[in-house]
Design a protein around this motif. Structure first.
Motif, PDB file in Angstrom:
ATOM      1  N   GLY A  34      16.377  20.416  -8.195  1.00  0.00           N
ATOM      2  CA  GLY A  34      15.135  19.784  -8.643  1.00  0.00           C
ATOM      3  C   GLY A  34      14.053  19.836  -7.585  1.00  0.00           C
ATOM      4  O   GLY A  34      12.898  19.506  -7.844  1.00  0.00           O
ATOM      5  N   ARG A  36      12.651  22.032  -3.777  1.00  0.00           N
ATOM      6  CA  ARG A  36      12.743  23.266  -2.989  1.00  0.00           C
ATOM      7  C   ARG A  36      12.268  22.969  -1.577  1.00  0.00           C
ATOM      8  O   ARG A  36      11.435  22.100  -1.352  1.00  0.00           O
ATOM      9  CB  ARG A  36      11.940  24.399  -3.617  1.00  0.00           C
ATOM     10  CG  ARG A  36      10.453  24.172  -3.641  1.00  0.00           C
ATOM     11  CD  ARG A  36       9.704  25.393  -4.188  1.00  0.00           C
ATOM     12  NE  ARG A  36       8.349  24.991  -4.529  1.00  0.00           N
ATOM     13  CZ  ARG A  36       7.776  25.191  -5.699  1.00  0.00           C
ATOM     14  NH1 ARG A  36       8.436  25.791  -6.659  1.00  0.00           N
ATOM     15  NH2 ARG A  36       6.547  24.794  -5.915  1.00  0.00           N
ATOM     16  N   GLU A  50      10.575  21.393  -7.680  1.00  0.00           N
ATOM     17  CA  GLU A  50      10.779  22.684  -8.340  1.00  0.00           C
ATOM     18  C   GLU A  50      10.692  22.389  -9.833  1.00  0.00           C
ATOM     19  O   GLU A  50      11.639  21.865 -10.423  1.00  0.00           O
ATOM     20  CB  GLU A  50      12.149  23.259  -7.971  1.00  0.00           C
ATOM     21  CG  GLU A  50      12.497  24.548  -8.671  1.00  0.00           C
ATOM     22  CD  GLU A  50      11.519  25.668  -8.383  1.00  0.00           C
ATOM     23  OE1 GLU A  50      11.020  26.242  -9.363  1.00  0.00           O
ATOM     24  OE2 GLU A  50      11.256  25.953  -7.205  1.00  0.00           O
ATOM     25  N   PRO A  51       9.541  22.676 -10.468  1.00  0.00           N
ATOM     26  CA  PRO A  51       9.300  22.220 -11.850  1.00  0.00           C
ATOM     27  C   PRO A  51      10.389  22.594 -12.852  1.00  0.00           C
ATOM     28  O   PRO A  51      10.803  21.748 -13.656  1.00  0.00           O
ATOM     29  CB  PRO A  51       7.964  22.862 -12.211  1.00  0.00           C
ATOM     30  CG  PRO A  51       7.283  23.071 -10.900  1.00  0.00           C
ATOM     31  CD  PRO A  51       8.390  23.401  -9.930  1.00  0.00           C
ATOM     32  N   SER A  52      10.858  23.825 -12.839  1.00  0.00           N
ATOM     33  CA  SER A  52      11.855  24.228 -13.835  1.00  0.00           C
ATOM     34  C   SER A  52      13.158  23.450 -13.665  1.00  0.00           C
ATOM     35  O   SER A  52      13.787  23.051 -14.649  1.00  0.00           O
ATOM     36  CB  SER A  52      12.116  25.728 -13.757  1.00  0.00           C
ATOM     37  OG  SER A  52      12.626  26.072 -12.489  1.00  0.00           O
ATOM     38  N   GLU A  53      13.564  23.212 -12.436  1.00  0.00           N
ATOM     39  CA  GLU A  53      14.782  22.443 -12.194  1.00  0.00           C
ATOM     40  C   GLU A  53      14.557  20.953 -12.457  1.00  0.00           C
ATOM     41  O   GLU A  53      15.456  20.266 -12.950  1.00  0.00           O
ATOM     42  CB  GLU A  53      15.254  22.640 -10.756  1.00  0.00           C
ATOM     43  CG  GLU A  53      15.758  24.027 -10.455  1.00  0.00           C
ATOM     44  CD  GLU A  53      16.217  24.204  -9.021  1.00  0.00           C
ATOM     45  OE1 GLU A  53      16.702  25.300  -8.716  1.00  0.00           O
ATOM     46  OE2 GLU A  53      16.105  23.266  -8.209  1.00  0.00           O
ATOM     47  N   ARG A  55      12.795  19.528 -14.666  1.00  0.00           N
ATOM     48  CA  ARG A  55      12.918  19.224 -16.096  1.00  0.00           C
ATOM     49  C   ARG A  55      14.383  18.943 -16.454  1.00  0.00           C
ATOM     50  O   ARG A  55      14.685  18.034 -17.224  1.00  0.00           O
ATOM     51  CB  ARG A  55      12.341  20.356 -16.937  1.00  0.00           C
ATOM     52  CG  ARG A  55      10.828  20.403 -16.945  1.00  0.00           C
ATOM     53  CD  ARG A  55      10.282  21.391 -17.957  1.00  0.00           C
ATOM     54  NE  ARG A  55      10.469  22.782 -17.560  1.00  0.00           N
ATOM     55  CZ  ARG A  55       9.657  23.445 -16.732  1.00  0.00           C
ATOM     56  NH1 ARG A  55       8.604  22.847 -16.224  1.00  0.00           N
ATOM     57  NH2 ARG A  55       9.887  24.700 -16.437  1.00  0.00           N
ATOM     58  N   THR A  56      15.290  19.716 -15.873  1.00  0.00           N
ATOM     59  CA  THR A  56      16.716  19.509 -16.112  1.00  0.00           C
ATOM     60  C   THR A  56      17.166  18.188 -15.494  1.00  0.00           C
ATOM     61  O   THR A  56      17.931  17.438 -16.112  1.00  0.00           O
ATOM     62  CB  THR A  56      17.540  20.687 -15.535  1.00  0.00           C
ATOM     63  OG1 THR A  56      17.129  21.890 -16.192  1.00  0.00           O
ATOM     64  CG2 THR A  56      19.027  20.473 -15.723  1.00  0.00           C
ATOM     65  N   ARG A  59      15.934  15.361 -17.679  1.00  0.00           N
ATOM     66  CA  ARG A  59      16.697  15.309 -18.939  1.00  0.00           C
ATOM     67  C   ARG A  59      18.080  14.714 -18.699  1.00  0.00           C
ATOM     68  O   ARG A  59      18.555  13.884 -19.478  1.00  0.00           O
ATOM     69  CB  ARG A  59      16.797  16.705 -19.565  1.00  0.00           C
ATOM     70  CG  ARG A  59      17.491  16.709 -20.890  1.00  0.00           C
ATOM     71  CD  ARG A  59      16.704  15.911 -21.938  1.00  0.00           C
ATOM     72  NE  ARG A  59      17.522  15.704 -23.109  1.00  0.00           N
ATOM     73  CZ  ARG A  59      17.823  14.510 -23.621  1.00  0.00           C
ATOM     74  NH1 ARG A  59      17.345  13.412 -23.097  1.00  0.00           N
ATOM     75  NH2 ARG A  59      18.601  14.426 -24.684  1.00  0.00           N
ATOM     76  N   ARG A  82      20.968  25.386 -20.108  1.00  0.00           N
ATOM     77  CA  ARG A  82      20.509  25.069 -18.744  1.00  0.00           C
ATOM     78  C   ARG A  82      21.618  25.400 -17.759  1.00  0.00           C
ATOM     79  O   ARG A  82      22.789  25.143 -18.009  1.00  0.00           O
ATOM     80  CB  ARG A  82      20.115  23.601 -18.642  1.00  0.00           C
ATOM     81  CG  ARG A  82      18.958  23.260 -19.562  1.00  0.00           C
ATOM     82  CD  ARG A  82      18.639  21.783 -19.475  1.00  0.00           C
ATOM     83  NE  ARG A  82      17.768  21.362 -20.550  1.00  0.00           N
ATOM     84  CZ  ARG A  82      16.580  20.811 -20.360  1.00  0.00           C
ATOM     85  NH1 ARG A  82      16.115  20.636 -19.136  1.00  0.00           N
ATOM     86  NH2 ARG A  82      15.858  20.427 -21.387  1.00  0.00           N
ATOM     87  N   ARG A  85      21.294  26.583 -10.017  1.00  0.00           N
ATOM     88  CA  ARG A  85      20.540  27.619  -9.282  1.00  0.00           C
ATOM     89  C   ARG A  85      21.253  28.952  -9.260  1.00  0.00           C
ATOM     90  O   ARG A  85      20.623  29.996  -9.295  1.00  0.00           O
ATOM     91  CB  ARG A  85      20.337  27.179  -7.830  1.00  0.00           C
ATOM     92  CG  ARG A  85      19.200  26.278  -7.636  1.00  0.00           C
ATOM     93  CD  ARG A  85      18.926  26.057  -6.170  1.00  0.00           C
ATOM     94  NE  ARG A  85      17.941  25.008  -6.091  1.00  0.00           N
ATOM     95  CZ  ARG A  85      17.955  24.039  -5.233  1.00  0.00           C
ATOM     96  NH1 ARG A  85      18.893  23.986  -4.321  1.00  0.00           N
ATOM     97  NH2 ARG A  85      17.024  23.122  -5.249  1.00  0.00           N
TER      98      ARG A  85
END
Length: 104
Positions: A34, A36, A50-53, A55-56, A59, A82, A85
């Motif tokens: 989440g 970096r 880290e935006p993409s992580e 989100r996970t 959630r 999902r 890394r």
């Protein structure tokens, strides 16, 4: 100086350097999921989202707040496609670390 004395001094120097960096607000480890590793304007090691992580992460935290077990969350994340890394499915242990790491 023998090898054991050299090792002891080297270890003490490394420990002191890490403590100094932490005291100055630097992040000294691999970024948790989440986040970096990055550098601030002064060149210090810091964490950035880290935006993409993230989100996970969010959630997974939502599902935990809804009462799901970490095992159920891991299965649900896999169903949603999902991945960690390194491209693996999340294990219950990795979900536990994610939902319990809080804000780094």
């Amino acid at each position: 100086m023998d090898y054991s004395e050299y090792r002891r001094k080297l270890s003490a120097k490394g420990t002191a350097a890490m403590m100094r960096k932490k005291a100055e607000g630097e992040w000294t480890h691999r970024a948790p999921f989440g986040w970096r590793n990055a550098r601030d304007a002064e060149g210090r090691a810091v964490l950035e989202v880290e935006p993409s992580e993230m989100r996970t992460v969010l959630r997974a935290m939502e599902m935990r707040a809804e009462g799901m077990s970490v095992r159920e969350i891991a299965m649900r994340l896999a169903e949603q496609g999902r991945r960690s890394r390194d491209g693996r499915r999340f294990s219950a242990a990795s979900v536990w670390r994610i939902v319990n790491q809080g804000s780094a």
